[in-house]
Design an enzyme around this catalytic site. Structure first.
Site, PDB file in Angstrom:
ATOM      1  N   ASP A 120      71.143  77.740 -41.760  1.00 51.23           N
ATOM      2  CA  ASP A 120      71.771  78.630 -40.790  1.00 51.23           C
ATOM      3  C   ASP A 120      72.627  77.905 -39.761  1.00 51.23           C
ATOM      4  O   ASP A 120      73.572  78.479 -39.223  1.00 51.23           O
ATOM      5  CB  ASP A 120      70.739  79.524 -40.109  1.00 51.23           C
ATOM      6  CG  ASP A 120      69.552  78.761 -39.532  1.00 51.23           C
ATOM      7  OD1 ASP A 120      69.564  77.516 -39.556  1.00 51.23           O
ATOM      8  OD2 ASP A 120      68.611  79.421 -39.054  1.00 51.23           O
ATOM      9  N   ASP A 154      62.833  73.352 -31.551  1.00 52.92           N
ATOM     10  CA  ASP A 154      61.943  74.024 -32.515  1.00 52.92           C
ATOM     11  C   ASP A 154      60.751  73.201 -32.989  1.00 52.92           C
ATOM     12  O   ASP A 154      59.690  73.763 -33.256  1.00 52.92           O
ATOM     13  CB  ASP A 154      62.708  74.518 -33.747  1.00 52.92           C
ATOM     14  CG  ASP A 154      63.701  75.613 -33.425  1.00 52.92           C
ATOM     15  OD1 ASP A 154      63.595  76.205 -32.344  1.00 52.92           O
ATOM     16  OD2 ASP A 154      64.581  75.871 -34.250  1.00 52.92           O
TER      17      ASP A 154
END
Length: 983
Positions: free
Chosen positions: A79, A491
């Site tokens: 992504d 993340d």
């Protein structure tokens, strides 16, 4: 969602002409497009090899695409990190879009990828990261005729959203399997269906397609993110409806519309109709056609994903009769369905075998379902046993990427590692029924013995992700000793790399941050480190957003924090590690003496400032906010604004102080690169540098006394990574047009030990590094500094034939290369091993015998340390192996005055044992304050621990563990010997 706002850096644009509703590629240039005409103004340029710092994965992989005609031709799309091609010989992924530069950084968001089933060298990418105003550029179709080695681009008249909601649905870019001149693209945000008839060079909207899709997660989102409409999300063909070279007649298209989610054409895309009888109420994430039976399968969910989805179904359409059948493993009408479906795949070797995955099942784990009778019956990858137990058809081996546990030790029925989440792409190899790959929110997993599922065996799932690096890098440090690189990542927290070519065993824990936003080390005491970061406060209300380490990042402990903190911001360590300054996001700047036991608000500096420390003066700290530079000379208690003017007032500004130079500061921003030699009282702007993203320092070139300077900047009209060996008077570009890495540079540092080595953080392509300027050399032979004396070894896991030695690591000015372990043997001691780390397993010992060992450290120049203090222990009595045990002691975490220990007990015999007792003697007067999973007594330094009532029974080879909290003062050495007695 990971977002990085683009700055003003830009090379020349990649241009494409638009005429009416068609987009032509006639003006498209071969990528990458760079302003090479300006390169003559750059002093020099180097061609360097850029390498990955291995983490392996670290982000969402929404699509894995197997070519249906060429074996082992596999692609993966990410992504925010571009696209990759599988290399079977090395079993690694090869990045394909590293040429994308700052001017088109959004091309690293790949919303779909198509591999040509006719001319298999051809591959296409639908590129564009955001459809709102975060990405300034329109989307594009990238095309390659050599499997991604070189590319051309056609710009579209609308944006694409590789990192927008719904990005896991697909594939929306697909090549006609009979006439490969024809390619379809499903577009978002009301732009409908598009088609190319010249292999992707030009594109036109399919005017007859009736439904552009109306679903949005939140139509009223003011940021334009959740209001994104995924639109037309997948295309699939019935290849039997035409012959080779003719346009395929039967085509099915998926639309993000809960009432009208599948459309079809029977005349090669001339006309389209809503497929009659289709299910409603959900969105078809996937549509897969089995041409052998004439069956269309769809997997549906009640949202576009990828983060959510609570209901869904699996359906099949008999294309010959038009009959729909619900074949859901768990139908949406059941209370047991708390998830939507995606990850739909067919075994092309055995087309009645299909698989589907839960699109998101956070608790207790993902579920994969498998049918060998076209959906009539299903089996699960795991089933419930006696709660909370689960029976599994698989085993997981994450030895190649052990951090995938995320440091978790959850209560059953949850496990670490998880099977995954956001499982939008599950793919069985069309040539090998045993091989399956699937994407998760963190990695690519796969198996090569999948068919064991059907025969009662257990198949093995492993990471299949080497070469694919997808972390967003927020900060990097390379201290002068210890591990060469420590990272702050979005993340997945961050890592300590002792070897750039190996995946670290674990991310930062104690505490665990979702994202680490800032890192620093004490320049003159580099074992002292600090990090700040983010996590969901509601999940861990007692944890802090700041953590400290006193052993170079190997172990961490958290400090206290001021009230109201939700995000980490930036943090700085004094040059000697005696104090710290912290600027949490949205909260006033604070300072502390020691390791965060108490914080006091700083004065004279605004909330939201970025903070750094002087690398010489331990009481001097710096700050920057909105064009003003601030200095503190009292350890961060008070700051004063500098009189310096002309600094960047807007945008992302980075500044760093120079090691070994008090008061020397470099500052990078959208208006250029600036230097101060008087503690920020004044700055000089460097000529020729029109814009800068970041700046860093590394070891000085031979004959130079100032550290090498690195910058991600625009110099002479070219945006790139540059090095200067003369404080910015001249520059060398050290990357090239094939290694631009999108909007790189949020993190940047040189290596203080190796001249020319530079570490570069990217936004979704992980950490890369290069040895520039003939760098990469080992420390010079004139290094005469010996490593420090290693700690006294401790012996654990003692058996009749072996033991494990561990010791406190040595330090060295250029780095410890390894250790030599010696056994005392009279006049001539015997070297028994040369490990690279501070532990060694002894084997081949004699039972009931006393041994003495010591350790010597060495560096790359051949210097050796003084010998460690020796350890003496006695092996256990030999004989029967029916019952016996060992105990392994380790310090799991440590902080000033306290620590957490863990001891693992293992039954080393051939028969079960019904109890165990562990004993040791603390060497430094430590005291146990509490102990769990056992019963202990302590008399002075002597400790005895017996099993608890529930963990004394151990089968042969089985293990258990107990832990404890303790206190220490002065030193916290590990016991010399830890014994275990069974019974």
């Amino acid at each position: 969602m990971r977002r990085r706002l683009v700055g003003v850096l830009a090379a020349s644009a990649l241009t494409c002409a638009v005429a009416g509703t068609a987009v032509t590629g006639a003006a498209a240039q071969t990528a990458p497009a760079g302003a090479l005409s300006a390169a003559a103004t750059v002093v020099a340029a180097e061609t360097n090899e850029w390498k990955n710092v291995r983490i392996d994965g670290g982000g969402f992989v929404p699509g894995i695409i197997f070519n249906q005609k060429e074996k082992n031709l596999i692609y993966a799309r990410t992504d925010i990190g571009g696209a990759y091609r599988w290399e079977q010989s090395s079993r690694t992924w090869v990045p394909l879009l590293d040429w994308v530069g700052w001017d088109k950084w959004g091309y690293n968001g790949v919303v779909s990828l198509a591999t040509d089933p006719v001319e298999t060298n051809r591959v296409y990418v639908a590129a564009g990261m955001y459809t709102n105003d975060w990405d300034p550029n329109k989307g594009a179709i990238l095309r390659s005729a050599d499997k991604g080695k070189t590319w051309q681009a056609t710009e579209l008249p609308f944006k694409l959203g590789g990192n927008m909601p719904g990005r896991g649905m697909g594939e929306r870019l697909v090549v006609d399997p009979n006439d490969n001149r024809v390619i379809y693209l499903g577009a978002p945000d009301g732009n409908g269906l598009w088609r190319s008839t010249d292999k992707g060079v030009t594109w036109a909207k399919v005017a007859s397609f009736p439904n552009p899709g109306n679903y949005a997660a939140d139509p009223d989102d003011p940021n334009g993110y959740l209001s994104h409409r995924p639109g037309v999300v997948w295309v699939t063909f019935d290849p039997t409806s035409a012959t080779a070279g003719k346009t395929t007649q039967k085509i099915y298209v998926g639309v993000a519309d809960k009432e009208n989610t599948v459309y079809g054409s029977s005349d090669g895309g001339a006309t389209w109709t809503r497929v009659a009888g289709q299910p409603t109420g959900h969105i078809a994430h996937k549509g897969v056609f089995d041409h052998t039976s004439g069956t269309l399968y769809i997997a549906t969910s009640d949202t576009g994903g990828p983060y959510d989805g609570a209901k869904g179904d699996v359906w099949k359409l008999d294309a010959r009769t038009g009959a729909w059948t619900r074949i859901s493993p768990i139908p949406s009408s059941s209370a047991d369905d708390y998830f939507g479906y995606s990850g739909l795949t067919i075994d092309r070797q055995n087309p009645n075998t299909i698989m589907v995955a839960t699109q998101v099942s956070w608790w207790p784990d993902a579920i994969f379902f498998r049918s060998t009778d076209a959906g009539a019956t299903w089996t699960r990858i795991w089933d419930w046993g006696s709660y909370p137990e689960r029976t599994k058809r698989y085993t997981m081996d994450i030895s190649s990427a052990p951090w995938l546990t995320f440091g978790a030790n959850p209560q059953p029925p949850e496990e670490a590692p998880k099977l995954g989440w956001m499982n939008e792409s599950v793919e069985i190899d069309p040539f090998d029924s045993n091989r399956m790959m699937y994407g998760t929110g963190a990695t690519i997993y796969g198996t090569e013995d999948l068919k064991k599922w059907d025969t009662g065996g257990k198949f093995t799932i492993k990471p299949m992700v080497e070469g694919l690096e997808e972390t967003a890098v927020l900060d990097l440090i390379s201290p002068p000793s210890g591990a060469p690189l420590v990272s702050a990542l979005g993340d997945i927290g961050g890592f300590r790399h002792t070897d750039l070519t190996k995946v670290p065993p674990m991310m930062f824990t104690s505490p665990t941050f979702t994202s680490t936003t800032s890192l620093d080390y004490a320049e003159t005491s580099p074992n002292i480190m600090v990090r700040a970061g983010n996590f969901t406060d509601a999940d861990r209300p007692g944890d802090s957003h700041v953590a400290f380490s006193t052993d170079g990042g190997a172990n961490w402990f958290q400090g206290t924090e001021p009230g109201g903190i939700n995000e980490g911001g930036t943090v700085a360590a004094a040059a000697d590690g005696s104090r710290f300054v912290w600027a949490p996001k949205g909260v006033a700047v604070h300072h502390t003496v020691g390791y965060g036991n108490g914080w006091t608000a700083s004065t004279g500096i605004p909330t939201g400032a970025v903070v750094e420390s002087d690398r010489v003066n331990a009481k001097r700290f710096y700050g920057f906010s909105a064009g003003r530079f601030y200095t503190s000379n009292d350890g961060g208690a008070t700051f004063a604004a500098s009189a310096a003017t002309g600094l960047p007032a807007e945008g992302n500004v980075k500044f760093k102080a120079v090691p070994g130079r008090e008061g020397h500061v470099w500052l990078a921003g959208e208006t250029g690169l600036f230097r101060s030699t008087d503690g920020g009282a004044s700055f000089t702007k460097l000529s020729g540098v029109t814009s800068a993203v970041n700046v860093g320092f590394g070891k000085a070139a031979e004959g130079r006394n100032h550290p090498a300077l690195y910058a991600v900047a625009t110099i002479g009209g070219v945006t790139g990574v540059f090095r200067s060996d003369d404080t910015g008077a001249t520059w060398v570009r050290v990357n090239d047009d094939q290694h631009q890495y999108g909007n790189m540079g949020e993190a940047l540092t040189g290596d203080p030990r190796i001249y020319g080595r530079v570490y570069l953080g990217t936004n979704g392509r992980g950490i890369v590094y290069a040895d520039t300027g003939d760098g990469g050399t080992t420390p010079p032979d004139d290094d005469t500094t010996d490593p420090s004396k290693p700690g006294r070894p401790a012996a654990s896991a003692i058996t009749s034939t072996g033991a494990t030695l561990t010791w406190t690591a040595s330090t060295d000015d250029v780095g410890v290369e390894g250790y030599d372990v010696y056994r005392e043997a009279g006049a001539t001691d015997v070297k028994v091993g040369s490990p690279s780390s501070a532990s060694f397993a002894l084997t081949g010992l004699t039972a009931d015998t006393s041994y003495t060992y010591y350790v010597v450290a060495r560096d790359a120049a051949g210097n050796t340390s003084a010998a460690s203090d020796p350890v003496t222990f006695k092996t256990t009595t030999g004989g029967s192996t029916e019952g016996g045990c060992t105990a392994a002691y380790k310090v799991a975490n440590s902080w000033p005055g306290g620590f957490q220990g863990e001891v693992t007990v293992k039954n080393t015999g051939t028969a079960a044992i019904t109890g165990w007792t562990v004993k040791w003697t603390f060497p430094d007067g430590q005291k146990i304050t509490q102990l769990w999973s056992g019963v202990h007594t302590q008399t002075g330094a002597d400790v005895t621990v017996g099993n608890a009532g529930w963990n004394g029974n151990l089968n042969a080879g089985a293990s258990t563990s107990f832990g404890f909290g303790g206190s220490w003062a002065g030193a916290n050495g590990v016991p010399a010997a830890v014994t275990c007695t069974a019974g």
